[in-house]
Design a protein around this motif. Sequence first.
Motif, mmCIF file in Angstrom:
data_model
loop_
_atom_site.group_PDB
_atom_site.id
_atom_site.type_symbol
_atom_site.label_atom_id
_atom_site.label_comp_id
_atom_site.label_asym_id
_atom_site.label_seq_id
_atom_site.Cartn_x
_atom_site.Cartn_y
_atom_site.Cartn_z
ATOM 1 N N VAL A 145 0.861 -1.186 0.000
ATOM 2 C CA VAL A 145 0.000 0.000 0.000
ATOM 3 C C VAL A 145 0.899 1.238 0.000
ATOM 4 C CG1 VAL A 145 -1.677 1.350 1.313
ATOM 5 C CG2 VAL A 145 -1.948 -1.111 1.129
ATOM 6 N N THR B 87 -0.815 -1.951 -4.673
ATOM 7 C CA THR B 87 -2.192 -2.378 -4.916
ATOM 8 C C THR B 87 -3.204 -1.287 -4.559
ATOM 9 O OG1 THR B 87 -2.191 -3.324 -2.696
ATOM 10 C CG2 THR B 87 -1.713 -4.823 -4.525
ATOM 11 N N GLU B 88 -2.760 -0.324 -3.749
ATOM 12 C CA GLU B 88 -3.673 0.746 -3.339
ATOM 13 C C GLU B 88 -2.850 1.982 -2.999
ATOM 14 O OE1 GLU B 88 -5.844 -0.062 0.267
ATOM 15 O OE2 GLU B 88 -7.220 1.611 -0.040
ATOM 16 N N SER C 113 3.970 -1.281 3.645
ATOM 17 C CA SER C 113 3.593 0.077 3.253
ATOM 18 C C SER C 113 4.796 0.847 2.737
ATOM 19 C CB SER C 113 2.916 0.809 4.415
ATOM 20 O OG SER C 113 3.832 1.573 5.139
ATOM 21 N N THR D 290 0.192 -5.318 6.470
ATOM 22 C CA THR D 290 0.375 -4.989 5.052
ATOM 23 C C THR D 290 1.629 -4.140 4.849
ATOM 24 O OG1 THR D 290 -2.019 -4.894 4.875
ATOM 25 C CG2 THR D 290 -0.776 -3.976 3.039
ATOM 26 N N LEU E 64 -3.080 5.318 -0.736
ATOM 27 C CA LEU E 64 -3.849 5.860 0.391
ATOM 28 C C LEU E 64 -3.300 7.235 0.724
ATOM 29 C CD1 LEU E 64 -5.932 4.509 2.304
ATOM 30 C CD2 LEU E 64 -4.018 3.977 3.812
ATOM 31 N N LEU F 103 -3.400 -0.554 8.982
ATOM 32 C CA LEU F 103 -2.992 -1.456 7.891
ATOM 33 C C LEU F 103 -2.547 -2.825 8.392
ATOM 34 C CD1 LEU F 103 -0.997 0.870 5.442
ATOM 35 C CD2 LEU F 103 -3.303 -0.064 5.165
#
Length: 234
Positions: free
Chosen positions: A17, A63-64, A111, A109, A66, A106
């Motif tokens: 992320v 994948t994302e 980061s 995950t 933020l 999170l």
Amino acid sequence: MVCPDPVVDSRPQPAVVAVVPLKAIGSSKTRMAPALSPDDRALLLRRTFDRVVAAARRCVAVTEVLVVVGDDRGASWAMMSGASIVRETPGPGGLNAALAEVDASLGKTPSLVIPADLPLVTGEDLDAMVDALPGVPGVVVCPTADGGTGGLLRAPGGIVPPCYGPGSADAHVDAARRAGVPVRRLLLPGLALDLDRPSDIALAGGWRAVTSGSTGPGGAGDSETRPVERYPHR
Ligand SMILES: Nc1nc2c(ncn2[C@@H]2O[C@H](COP(=O)(O)OP(=O)(O)OP(=O)(O)O)[C@@H](O)[C@H]2O)c(=O)[nH]1
Ligand SMILES: C=C(OP(=O)(O)O)C(=O)O
């Protein structure tokens, strides 16, 4: 005809992320105030923010994206960029507190924290960071030229706390070592410049290049065509 197998890196790519902190716009880039109006400071930050989000999107492992926003204006920029939005809890904690909150949400995950004020970052830079990850757990720190942190990849995300502030690249490396987590320091030009002071604009290719999004390799640049008096404190 038999074609040789392509060389494939078989290490699994972590799903990462990308976390982009974006302070309340009206109180951002205050060190630019001697040279730039509030509107120009916001324009500069908007352009670098868009560039950072675009680079994060191009990173294969991300994948994302933020965005950690401090106000409604930042939230609207983030929404227009198509990123996910987290609103920081108001308080005196600043950047480290805002990021620690995201770490907690999170969980494990991985980061990748990228400040919103990088004018030169590319998706390839971020791919290089992910490739440099020594394993999981692991940390990659990309320093800025002034000892700050242009990119911080942590797997898992909260494995070391965010230590932003003066000398934060060393602080992040030290925190990883203290925690016994393998860490790599990676020097990448695209992550080494953040726009803090008026003189940084020239280093990024000049006002027009930064605000038109044409900085970096292949970018037009304009440091010779912009009047010097725009940056009286250079
Ligand atoms: N969400 C959030 N982001 C922050 C905070 N402080 C800094 N940031 C972000 O972290 C990155 C680096 O910020 P700095 O360059 O240290 O601060 P700045 O406000 O942009 O500039 P100055 O006012 O000159 O210190 C930028 O993307 C900021 O938007 C905060 O308190 N909350
Ligand atoms: C807070 C930081 O950034 P800046 O140098 O922009 O203040 C940092 O990199 O730790």
